[in-house]
Scaffold this motif. Structure first.
Motif: not given
Length: 154
Positions: A44-50, A103-111
């Motif tokens: 997974v690629d995320v930006a800070p705050g995303e 449904p189940f999911a894992v929510a990931i937040e970039g910091h």
């Protein structure tokens, strides 16, 4: 041109809105839809705050299905939380009623920029922990943990 109004179809409930996160960019705050990545995603690629979500499929808490956060190698880089039911992006189906599939999911937040690993475990009728019981439930046992490499970049 046809103009439509209203929140739902006649005879059915209005769908739940997809989860959103608020971001502050250029001094303004805006609601941004959360992207749901497919089950089996490992990077997974995320930006800070995303925030993004990775699907863990469906299950039934009434039967005892549950997913939980086991570990994250560096929570300064990102944080993770298991979400279910209408908190899963782009879904409006499912309820928390016993026996109902949700449904189940894992929510990931970039910091902060960097790389971390998120490990999420499936267990049935017991607390989320290594070596938990996976012999019951709606998934074919044993269910491999979901391990995600998360990269946060500017």
């Amino acid at each position: 041109m046809i103009a439509l109004s209203g929140c739902g179809l006649i005879g059915g409930p209005a769908p739940s809105p997809s989860p959103t996160v608020s971001t502050a960019q250029d001094g303004r705050s805006a609601a941004v839809p959360v992207e749901l990545l497919t089950e089996g995603t490992t990077s997974v690629d995320v930006a800070p705050g995303e925030t993004v979500q990775v699907s863990l499929g469906t299950g039934s808490q009434g039967i005892g299905d549950d997913w939980g956060d086991v570990s994250i190698s560096d929570d300064a880089v990102a944080t993770a939380e298991v979400v279910r039911g209408d908190r899963v992006a782009t879904t409006s189906a499912g309820s928390d009623a016993p026996g109902g599939e949700i449904p189940f999911a894992v929510a990931i937040e970039g910091h902060a920029p960097g790389t971390t690993t998120v490990r999420v475990l499936y267990c049935t009728r017991t607390a989320i922990a290594e070596g938990c019981d996976q012999s019951k439930g709606t998934k074919e046992a044993p269910v491999a943990p979901a391990e995600l490499t998360v990269t946060v970049s500017e």
